[in-house]
Scaffold this active site. Structure first.
Site, PDB file in Angstrom:
ATOM      1  CG  ASP A 134      -0.596   0.103   2.273  1.00 16.15           C
ATOM      2  OD1 ASP A 134      -1.762  -0.179   3.234  1.00 16.15           O
ATOM      3  OD2 ASP A 134       1.048   0.232   2.415  1.00 16.15           O
ATOM      4  CB  CYS A 188     -22.481  -3.660   0.806  1.00 19.96           C
ATOM      5  SG  CYS A 188     -20.736  -4.393   0.246  1.00 19.96           S
ATOM      6  CB  CYS A 191     -26.027  -4.545   4.487  1.00 17.62           C
ATOM      7  SG  CYS A 191     -25.464  -4.343   6.344  1.00 17.62           S
ATOM      8  CB  CYS A 194     -19.637   0.198   7.696  1.00 22.75           C
ATOM      9  SG  CYS A 194     -20.763  -0.264   5.687  1.00 22.75           S
ATOM     10  CB  CYS A 198     -18.036   5.843  10.618  1.00 23.47           C
ATOM     11  SG  CYS A 198     -17.331   5.923  10.271  1.00 23.47           S
ATOM     12  CB  CYS A 214     -11.016   7.582   8.306  1.00 24.47           C
ATOM     13  SG  CYS A 214     -10.927   5.909   9.026  1.00 24.47           S
ATOM     14  CB  CYS A 240     -10.570   2.917  13.914  1.00 28.09           C
ATOM     15  SG  CYS A 240     -12.766   2.504  14.334  1.00 28.09           S
ATOM     16  CB  CYS A 243     -16.088   0.662   8.972  1.00 26.60           C
ATOM     17  SG  CYS A 243     -14.189   0.513   8.084  1.00 26.60           S
ATOM     18  CB  CYS A 247     -18.655  -6.166   8.000  1.00 27.38           C
ATOM     19  SG  CYS A 247     -18.994  -6.815   6.259  1.00 27.38           S
TER      20      CYS A 247
END
Length: 377
Positions: A134, A188, A191, A194, A198, A214, A240, A243, A247
């Site tokens: 990443d 998803c 739904c 999340c 948050c 965030c 965190c 979320c 799920c």
């Protein structure tokens, strides 16, 4: 060279080196992503940690000469500790998010990608390759989505049927024209758990994140946290998981496939008060192997101070007073002042009253005043 056979060989090999899922996609530009990134930039929703050049994030041909395909990999990480440690009065603990458990995932992923590269170089000596995790230019999630690893959830994570969203992602761009895999259907549906859960409203809508709100981002910043975020931080000292934990696709997901990813409970759920007084060397010795240590000790210490306020830990008043009167860093002094105000009591009030007479930094003085006002409320 039979490319279809090479692909099957590579898939088989990937399983022997600890890759839990592998997918293949084209090296064409990510045009849909480009539009989203431009919009994010216009809305000022980006964190600032990303590659600033949007074209590099969406165009693999800027990263490798005449690329033909991209290999995406996923490794599943644990969600539960084998040994449980508890937070109790006088011995309150913070928590690192699950993605920071075990050895820094950048090194784990790079190890697997290096092995894939070596395998391909042995099979195709003139192969061209560029791998990244990443911190690289490409969006790991966009690559994984197009390569069929999983679908992009409303929580902005890749969700796999097998492992939920508890996966690390990485990729390799290559000039080998591998046959591509089909993207996965979004599951998803209606739904919104999340989004509703948050803590700071950072999930603006499904698939859109205001990174600056965030908590995962906020825990990595080095300045003062806005008060609205401090009260939502809880005992998080890095990252965190909210979320992800709410799920439904993650219910019951817990995988312990990789030794390097196993958490050391005393490290990933550490006692808060000792964190406040760590030297740089002590911090590196204890937390240096975690991905959550990359910004150094200051954000972790600031977050630990806020966590002590969350617990209203009266046993921390002496520690916080030492920081308020002796620490050279204004952010630490000021956050300690606010924390003392949240904890309250005569000891905290006395410490703040003495400190305001000595403090020269205007921002810290504001925090001391806030602390005194909190006690009076």
């Amino acid at each position: 060279m039979n490319i279809a056979e090479l692909k099957e060989d590579l898939i088989s090999y990937s399983k022997t080196i600890g890759i839990d899922k592998i997918g293949f996609t084209t090296a064409s530009t990510f045009d849909g992503l480009r539009n989203r990134l431009v919009k994010q930039q216009e809305l000022n929703y980006q964190s600032g940690f990303e590659e600033p050049d949007i074209e590099k994030r969406v165009n693999p041909s800027l990263l490798l000469d005449r690329p033909q395909s991209i290999i995406s990999i996923a490794l599943a990480y644990p969600t539960k500790m084998s040994k449980r440690v508890t937070s109790k009065k006088g011995e309150r603990r913070g928590i690192f998010c699950r993605a920071s458990w075990g050895e820094d995932y950048h090194y784990v992923l790079k190890d697997r990608l290096n092995k894939l590269e070596a395998y391909l170089q042995e099979k195709v000596p003139d192969v061209q390759l560029k791998s990244m995790v990443d911190t690289g230019e490409l969006s790991d999630r966009a690559v994984a989505e197009r390569a069929g690893i999983g679908w992009s959830g409303k929580n902005c994570s890749i969700i796999t049927p097998e492992f939920g969203s508890y996966v690390y992602l990485g990729e390799t761009i290559t000039n080998i024209p591998f046959e591509t895999d089909e993207p996965m259907e979004d599951r998803c549906g209606s739904c919104n758990k999340c989004i509703d859960a948050c803590p700071t409203g950072a999930l603006v809508q499904g698939g859109q994140l205001d990174a600056k709100r965030c908590i995962a981002f906020l825990t990595q910043t080095k300045g003062f946290l806005a008060e609205e975020f401090r009260v939502e931080l809880g005992n998080r000292i890095y990252g965190c998981d909210t979320c992800q934990t709410v799920c439904p696709e993650n219910k019951g997901k817990d995988f312990h496939f990789h030794k390097e990813m196993e958490p050391e409970p005393e490290v990933v759920k550490p006692l808060l008060k000792p964190i406040l007084h760590l030297s740089n060397r002590e911090f590196k010795d204890k937390f240096g192997s975690l991905s959550g240590s990359w910004r150094g000790k200051k954000p972790i210490q600031r977050n630990a101070i806020i966590a002590l306020a969350h617990f209203k830990d009266e046993t921390a008043i002496e520690d916080l007073t030492i920081l308020l009167t002796s620490d050279p860093r204004p952010v630490i002094r000021g956050t300690a002042a606010w924390s003392l105000g949240k904890i309250g009591g005569d000891g905290a009030k006395t410490a703040l009253q003495h400190a305001i007479d000595m403090e020269q930094d205007e921002e810290v003085r504001v925090e001391i005043t806030k602390g005194l006002q909190l006690i009076e409320e």
